[in-house]
Design a protein around this motif. Structure first.
Motif, mmCIF file in Angstrom:
data_model
loop_
_atom_site.group_PDB
_atom_site.id
_atom_site.type_symbol
_atom_site.label_atom_id
_atom_site.label_comp_id
_atom_site.label_asym_id
_atom_site.label_seq_id
_atom_site.Cartn_x
_atom_site.Cartn_y
_atom_site.Cartn_z
ATOM 1 N N LEU A 168 17.356 2.420 -5.944
ATOM 2 C CA LEU A 168 16.305 3.948 -6.802
ATOM 3 C C LEU A 168 16.863 4.757 -7.214
ATOM 4 O O LEU A 168 16.762 5.604 -8.122
ATOM 5 C CB LEU A 168 15.222 3.846 -5.243
ATOM 6 C CG LEU A 168 14.442 2.769 -3.927
ATOM 7 C CD1 LEU A 168 14.639 3.401 -3.146
ATOM 8 C CD2 LEU A 168 13.780 2.246 -5.001
ATOM 9 N N ALA A 169 18.198 5.047 -6.979
ATOM 10 C CA ALA A 169 18.886 6.158 -7.380
ATOM 11 C C ALA A 169 19.306 6.189 -8.625
ATOM 12 O O ALA A 169 19.978 6.599 -9.773
ATOM 13 C CB ALA A 169 19.629 6.820 -6.286
ATOM 14 N N ARG A 170 20.669 4.912 -8.997
ATOM 15 C CA ARG A 170 20.956 4.458 -9.929
ATOM 16 C C ARG A 170 20.910 3.474 -11.196
ATOM 17 O O ARG A 170 19.453 2.394 -10.604
ATOM 18 C CB ARG A 170 22.380 3.891 -9.607
ATOM 19 C CG ARG A 170 22.948 4.985 -8.896
ATOM 20 C CD ARG A 170 24.049 4.295 -7.752
ATOM 21 N NE ARG A 170 25.098 5.264 -6.674
ATOM 22 C CZ ARG A 170 26.240 4.736 -5.675
ATOM 23 N NH1 ARG A 170 26.271 3.398 -5.949
ATOM 24 N NH2 ARG A 170 26.810 6.173 -5.118
ATOM 25 N N SER A 171 21.111 4.417 -11.891
ATOM 26 C CA SER A 171 21.151 2.509 -13.513
ATOM 27 C C SER A 171 22.222 1.943 -12.902
ATOM 28 O O SER A 171 22.923 1.976 -11.905
ATOM 29 C CB SER A 171 21.654 3.360 -14.546
ATOM 30 O OG SER A 171 22.838 3.787 -15.058
ATOM 31 N N SER A 172 21.710 -0.029 -13.865
ATOM 32 C CA SER A 172 22.571 -1.484 -13.615
ATOM 33 C C SER A 172 24.043 -0.835 -13.432
ATOM 34 O O SER A 172 24.907 -1.108 -13.290
ATOM 35 C CB SER A 172 21.970 -2.291 -15.066
ATOM 36 O OG SER A 172 21.614 -1.862 -15.645
ATOM 37 N N VAL A 173 24.472 0.265 -15.100
ATOM 38 C CA VAL A 173 25.820 0.553 -15.174
ATOM 39 C C VAL A 173 25.734 1.209 -14.426
ATOM 40 O O VAL A 173 27.366 0.877 -13.725
ATOM 41 C CB VAL A 173 26.315 0.836 -16.428
ATOM 42 C CG1 VAL A 173 25.024 2.081 -16.102
ATOM 43 C CG2 VAL A 173 27.756 0.980 -17.357
ATOM 44 N N GLU A 174 25.416 2.316 -13.806
ATOM 45 C CA GLU A 174 26.181 2.546 -12.947
ATOM 46 C C GLU A 174 26.172 1.947 -11.028
ATOM 47 O O GLU A 174 27.539 2.633 -9.855
ATOM 48 C CB GLU A 174 24.687 3.573 -12.300
ATOM 49 C CG GLU A 174 25.003 5.276 -12.995
ATOM 50 C CD GLU A 174 24.332 6.272 -13.035
ATOM 51 O OE1 GLU A 174 24.435 7.189 -13.565
ATOM 52 O OE2 GLU A 174 23.298 5.787 -12.060
ATOM 53 N N ARG A 175 25.261 1.225 -11.337
ATOM 54 C CA ARG A 175 25.547 0.053 -9.620
ATOM 55 C C ARG A 175 27.182 -0.199 -10.173
ATOM 56 O O ARG A 175 27.983 -0.408 -9.728
ATOM 57 C CB ARG A 175 24.408 -0.416 -8.954
ATOM 58 C CG ARG A 175 23.145 -0.111 -9.544
ATOM 59 C CD ARG A 175 22.199 -0.484 -8.554
ATOM 60 N NE ARG A 175 21.952 -1.819 -9.946
ATOM 61 C CZ ARG A 175 20.781 -0.962 -10.733
ATOM 62 N NH1 ARG A 175 19.984 -0.168 -10.380
ATOM 63 N NH2 ARG A 175 19.882 -1.943 -11.199
ATOM 64 N N LEU A 176 27.200 -0.905 -11.598
ATOM 65 C CA LEU A 176 28.260 -1.599 -11.519
ATOM 66 C C LEU A 176 29.544 -0.736 -11.369
ATOM 67 O O LEU A 176 30.357 -1.373 -11.431
ATOM 68 C CB LEU A 176 28.317 -2.603 -12.863
ATOM 69 C CG LEU A 176 29.223 -2.791 -13.658
ATOM 70 C CD1 LEU A 176 29.537 -4.316 -13.348
ATOM 71 C CD2 LEU A 176 29.340 -3.417 -14.865
#
Length: 260
Positions: free
Chosen positions: A173-181
């Motif tokens: 919910l709070a992050r983009s996919s690159v931030e999750r990576l």
């Protein structure tokens, strides 16, 4: 006891567990296996009588990578305890697969279905060669009612799974996919000493699934992170500048800290 699971990648239709009859304990395990299991946190405080009742119908089995151990929508028949290796929980929707969580040892697969006597909501398979303890669901529920130490251990497993699900949802919910990576890389790096690289133990499609993106977008994200302190060498992710990567990822204790 007979257990049947399906090979996902090895060209066989079925994998049948077999119980040798020599030098074995009741559960089809060597005495050394029993001693090891008795030391696991889930079993260490149980009375010998209840532990024996739990394990006398169990089977400790080694599975290759790619074996489907649990099928979504089927009735929960065994409690699976991952002793060694790596597994994933996933779901199949509209012809595609989506990763839900990675299972590291020592932990259980989907104990909620066992305790509630309900069908599995998801599937599970091994990602690496793994040793798995299979305990019949009826026996688990029986001992759950008899042994408070075991009941507490199962409650902790349920709490761990719930908190892990909430953390992952917060990340989505709070992050983009690159931030999750980026945060996944930092979390994995903490398991290694020194914290300079991460060797991804599975293919990029699996990683993309668990990050919540596509394989194509994962490749773009990995390329993007080369401007934020990392280099890519095949399955190895080298962290050249951890501080730079941390500034970009902005990790949060209540999402990324496994101990939180």
């Amino acid at each position: 006891m007979h257990c049947e699971v399906t090979f996902a990648t090895f060209g066989f239709d079925k994998y049948h567990t077999r119980r040798p009859h020599h030098r074995k304990w009741k559960a089809g395990m060597y005495a050394s296996d029993i001693e090891q299991l008795q030391e696991l946190p889930m079993f260490s405080g149980m009375s010998p009588e209840n532990l024996g009742r739990l394990l006398d119908a169990a089977l400790l089995q080694k599975f290759p990578a790619g074996v489907v151990l649990i099928h979504e929508s089927t009735q929960a028949d065994f409690l699976h305890v991952l002793i060694d290796g790596l597994a994933e929980i996933y779901t199949e929707q509209d012809g595609g697969e989506w990763g839900i969580s990675l299972v590291n040892p020592v932990s259980t697969f989907i104990p909620a279905a066992i305790i509630s006597n309900k069908p599995y909501l998801v599937s599970a398979r091994t990602l690496l060669e793994s040793r798995v303890l299979l305990i019949p669901a009826n026996r688990v529920r029986e001992v759950f009612d008899l042994d408070i130490v075991f009941a507490r251990a199962i409650a902790k497993e349920l709490a761990r799974a719930y908190r892990g699900s909430v953390k992952k949802l917060k990340g989505y919910l709070a992050r983009s996919s690159v931030e999750r990576l980026a945060n996944w890389i930092l979390t994995e790096a903490q398991k290694n000493t020194p914290q300079k690289n991460v060797v991804v133990p599975f293919d990029r499609s699996t990683l993309a699934s668990h990050i919540g993106t596509t394989r194509e977008n994962l490749s773009r994200n990995l390329a993007y992170l080369t401007d934020h302190g990392v280099r890519i060498r095949g399955r190895e992710i080298v962290i050249d500048d951890k501080d730079q990567l941390t500034v970009f990822a902005r990790p949060q204790r209540l999402i990324d800290d496994p101990a939180s």
